[in-house]
Each structure stands twice: as C-alpha cells, then as structure tokens.
Design a protein around this motif. Structure first.
Motif, short mmCIF file in Angstrom:
data_model
loop_
_atom_site.label_atom_id
_atom_site.label_comp_id
_atom_site.label_asym_id
_atom_site.label_seq_id
_atom_site.Cartn_x
_atom_site.Cartn_y
_atom_site.Cartn_z
N HIS A 53 0.83 -1.20 0.00
CA HIS A 53 0.00 0.00 0.00
C HIS A 53 0.87 1.25 0.00
CE1 HIS A 53 -3.48 -2.50 1.40
NE2 HIS A 53 -4.12 -1.62 0.65
N THR A 54 0.35 2.31 -0.58
CA THR A 54 0.99 3.61 -0.54
C THR A 54 -0.09 4.68 -0.55
OG1 THR A 54 2.69 5.02 -1.55
CG2 THR A 54 1.19 3.88 -3.05
N ASN A 55 0.24 5.85 -0.05
CA ASN A 55 -0.66 7.00 -0.14
C ASN A 55 -0.21 7.88 -1.28
OD1 ASN A 55 -0.83 6.56 3.19
ND2 ASN A 55 -2.73 7.17 2.21
N CYS A 56 -1.13 8.28 -2.13
CA CYS A 56 -0.80 9.13 -3.27
C CYS A 56 -0.03 10.36 -2.80
CB CYS A 56 -2.08 9.55 -4.00
SG CYS A 56 -1.77 10.60 -5.44
N GLN A 57 1.07 10.65 -3.48
CA GLN A 57 1.94 11.76 -3.09
C GLN A 57 1.33 13.13 -3.34
OE1 GLN A 57 5.10 11.56 -1.44
NE2 GLN A 57 4.08 9.59 -1.12
N ASN A 58 0.26 13.17 -4.14
CA ASN A 58 -0.47 14.42 -4.30
C ASN A 58 -1.26 14.65 -3.02
OD1 ASN A 58 -2.06 16.59 -4.99
ND2 ASN A 58 -3.24 15.51 -6.55
N ASN A 104 -3.40 16.67 -2.07
CA ASN A 104 -4.83 16.95 -2.20
C ASN A 104 -5.63 15.69 -2.51
OD1 ASN A 104 -4.62 19.76 -1.76
ND2 ASN A 104 -3.93 20.06 -3.88
N CYS A 105 -4.94 14.61 -2.82
CA CYS A 105 -5.59 13.32 -3.11
C CYS A 105 -5.38 12.36 -1.94
CB CYS A 105 -5.02 12.72 -4.40
SG CYS A 105 -5.63 11.06 -4.77
N ASN A 106 -4.10 12.00 -1.68
CA ASN A 106 -3.71 11.15 -0.56
C ASN A 106 -4.43 9.79 -0.55
OD1 ASN A 106 -1.98 10.91 1.72
ND2 ASN A 106 -3.74 11.16 3.08
N LEU A 107 -4.86 9.33 -1.73
CA LEU A 107 -5.56 8.04 -1.84
C LEU A 107 -4.66 6.90 -1.38
CD1 LEU A 107 -8.04 6.40 -2.99
CD2 LEU A 107 -6.71 6.24 -5.11
N LEU A 108 -5.22 6.00 -0.58
CA LEU A 108 -4.51 4.78 -0.19
C LEU A 108 -4.79 3.72 -1.24
CD1 LEU A 108 -2.88 3.26 2.06
CD2 LEU A 108 -5.11 2.52 2.94
N PHE A 109 -3.74 3.22 -1.89
CA PHE A 109 -3.93 2.25 -2.96
C PHE A 109 -2.72 1.32 -3.04
CE2 PHE A 109 -1.39 5.54 -4.75
CZ PHE A 109 -0.71 5.05 -5.85
N ILE A 110 -2.85 0.26 -3.85
CA ILE A 110 -1.78 -0.72 -4.01
C ILE A 110 -0.95 -0.36 -5.24
CG2 ILE A 110 -1.24 -3.15 -4.44
CD1 ILE A 110 -3.74 -3.87 -2.88
N GLN A 111 0.35 -0.28 -5.04
CA GLN A 111 1.24 0.14 -6.12
C GLN A 111 2.56 -0.63 -6.06
OE1 GLN A 111 3.09 4.16 -5.95
NE2 GLN A 111 2.20 4.52 -7.96
N CYS A 112 2.95 -1.24 -7.18
CA CYS A 112 4.23 -1.97 -7.23
C CYS A 112 5.38 -0.97 -7.34
CB CYS A 112 4.24 -2.94 -8.41
SG CYS A 112 4.29 -2.14 -10.03
N HIS A 113 6.60 -1.44 -7.13
CA HIS A 113 7.75 -0.53 -7.12
C HIS A 113 8.02 0.09 -8.49
CE1 HIS A 113 9.77 -4.19 -8.59
NE2 HIS A 113 10.71 -3.39 -9.06
N GLU A 117 0.97 14.88 -12.47
CA GLU A 117 1.17 16.21 -13.06
C GLU A 117 0.98 17.30 -12.00
OE1 GLU A 117 -1.62 16.17 -16.24
OE2 GLU A 117 -0.23 15.19 -17.66
N LYS A 118 -0.04 17.13 -11.15
CA LYS A 118 -0.28 18.12 -10.10
C LYS A 118 0.84 18.13 -9.08
CE LYS A 118 -5.32 18.15 -10.41
NZ LYS A 118 -6.61 17.84 -9.71
N GLN A 119 1.36 16.94 -8.78
CA GLN A 119 2.46 16.83 -7.83
C GLN A 119 3.72 17.46 -8.39
OE1 GLN A 119 2.62 15.98 -4.82
NE2 GLN A 119 4.79 15.57 -4.41
#
Length: 326
Positions: free
Chosen positions: A277-282, A284-293, A309-311
């Motif tokens: 899991h990771t939190n989106c680096q944007n 204003n979003c901060n979505l918790l989602f699954i992301q591979c390296h 793009e926003k980040q």
C-alpha cells in the motif's frame, strides 16, 4: 502546567523517529469499560505516556480506550505495570504485540477524547455491547475454518481484506465500520441461524459487531479472540497451520505485517501481483492504494497521471523561478 499535546512539526518528529537507534515495540490494546471522566483520564495518561517517550494514536471515550502505540523497549515493563494499575478494568489487559515490527510505526503521541472509541453509528438504547459472541483461540479457529458449514466474515475495510484474509472469508463491502454494521445484518440475514465466525485486526471491531449481530437475532456468533494478531501469534507458538493468508493491514507507518508469502492482491495501475500500500503523493488526493515498485517510480508515488502532473507542478514552478533568477 505540562504541555498536554504535541507542538512540534510532524516532519521533525518523523525525522527524529527514523534516526532513533533505541529499539521499540509496537503494541495495540483496547478495553470497553465505563469511564466517568474521560478528559481527566486522558490528561493523566498523556502525562505518563509522554514521560515514557511513547508514540501512537489513542482514542478515549466514556465507553473505554482504543490504542495503537510504539513503546521504547527499555520502558516496556514500566509501561505495562503503570497501565495495569491505572484503572481496575485495565489490570491484566491483553497487549497485542506486532507480528512484524522494526519499531518505526509512530512518531508522535496523539490522544483524543471521542464520543466512541470506534465509530459505529448505533443509537439504540436497548443495545447491550457486553453481550458479545463466543471467543475462539487459534486451535478452534482452525477447526471451524475446516468446517464447510461455518461462515467466516471479515469485519474490516476493503483495502484490508484485499491484501490478506482467511481463505473462505466473506467480505462485507463498505467504506466504514458504521456502514458495515448495517450491511452485515442485511447480507447474512438468511444465514442468521448458521455458525458465523467474525474477525478483525485486533478484536475491537468484533466486540461491537458480535454484540450487534446478537442484538439483531443472530444466535451462533463466534469471534477470533484478539483478532488476526493474536490468532497468528498463537498459531505460530503452537505450530498450527495458518488459515489466514497474505498480509495483515495495520494502521501505522508500516501499513502491513507479512503473515504468509502469498500475494493475493494486484497493483492498481499495472495489474501485477502486489500487496504494498501507498498513499498518493499528491497531498490533495492522498488516496490509499496498491502500487508496485515499478509503478511507484513511473508515477512518482502518485495514483494517476493527473495526480502526477499536479504533484510535479510545484517542482517545475520552482525550477522555472530559479532559472529566471540566474
């Protein structure tokens, strides 16, 4: 009068925690009991925990306490002795010690008084929260897991279930525990006379859920004692086969404890097997989602091209200004 809340920036606290060499232990605990003055209890506990250099997130209410904390190993015995003597209802309280831990789970002490120690949305004056289901230790959990007539129900959120669960467990799709309590009644109503085993991370949600289900006419409700954490600890201690597979999601800096090597989830961006899991680096979003390296590098820790793009905009703006100043 000592400071009863944190006044240092999160960045400084997190940096300090990561640079610590002192070993720490991550612990969770809860107890439902009547607190006549939760604010006074909170301030007293804050002073004690602050002195012992304890970090974590603690909710206190008139119905009890719910805590996830990081304790310096050198202070563990003093912490336990102090906690057990703080209130008669806390004496001998079970402490769930993290299964996979480097001690870097929390970096600040946050202690709040709330209406409930876990938001449930229950407003029924006839509800008895102490009328809970039957507790199951790991041995009986495994025996019931092998019985096809027994239903296993996961009382956690989707993102927790996604990375790890008991093999045959039913997911109750919802975004909050409040929603889940009403949905579990609707989804399982036609099975209310069957044996049903419910489980969660450390047991606190099942305490309320099992009592609520019994209140709504479910007769044969069982709950995994101490949740996934205690089940795995005892199963490993007794050399029992693990019926829970994958990762156990936890609500701290680690975001998960590896229980078995099985990876049962997938990267939300490329679809490859992944359960990180990771939190989106944007921000204003901060979505918790699954992301591979690989996708983490490709999207710089963001959940989408739009967020990427926003980040990147502040960095591009800073580079542009620096060039204009040359």
């Amino acid at each position: 009068m000592p400071v009863l809340h944190n006044k240092i920036s999160n960045y400084k606290l997190r940096t300090s925690m990561l640079s610590e060499s002192e070993p720490r232990i991550t612990i969770s605990f809860y107890r439902y009991f009547i607190l006549n003055n939760p604010h006074k209890f909170r301030d007293n506990l804050y002073r004690i925990f602050n002195t012992l250099q304890i970090f974590g997130r603690i909710y206190i209410a008139s119905e009890g306490i719910n805590a996830q904390i990081s304790v310096p190993k050198k202070h563990f015995n003093k912490f336990r002795k102090t906690l057990y003597t703080l209130h008669p209802q806390l004496n001998g309280l079970r402490l769930n010690i993290a299964l996979e831990d480097n001690g870097k789970s929390f970096w600040v002490l946050r202690m709040k008084v709330r209406p409930r120690i876990i938001a449930d949305g229950i407003n029924d004056s006839t509800f008895n929260p102490s009328d809970v289901g039957h507790y199951l230790k790991a041995e009986l959990v495994n025996a019931m897991a092998d019985d096809p007539k027994v239903l296993f129900v996961d009382m956690r959120n989707h993102y927790e279930y996604e990375v790890g669960h008991f093999n045959q467990a039913i997911e109750i799709p919802s975004n909050t525990f409040r929603e889940q309590l009403s949905m579990v009644i609707k989804i399982l109503w036609h099975n209310k006379d069957k044996k049903i085993v419910i489980y969660c991370t450390g047991g606190i949600r099942c305490e309320k859920a099992s009592a609520w289900m019994r209140h709504n006419g479910f007769k044969n409700i069982y709950q995994v004692e101490g949740g996934i954490i205690e089940y795995v600890r005892r199963a490993r201690e007794k050399a029992l086969p693990l019926k829970f597979i994958g990762k156990n999601f936890v609500f701290d800096e680690r975001l998960g404890e590896r229980i078995t090597p099985d990876i049962i989830a997938y990267c939300h961006q490329c679809g490859k097997p992944c359960d990180s899991h990771t939190n989106c680096q944007n921000q204003n979003c901060n979505l918790l989602f699954i992301q591979c390296h690989i996708c983490n590098e490709r999207y710089i820790g963001c959940c989408s091209i739009t967020c990427q793009e926003k980040q990147s905009l502040p960095l591009l703006h800073a580079l542009k200004n620096s060039k204009e100043m040359i």
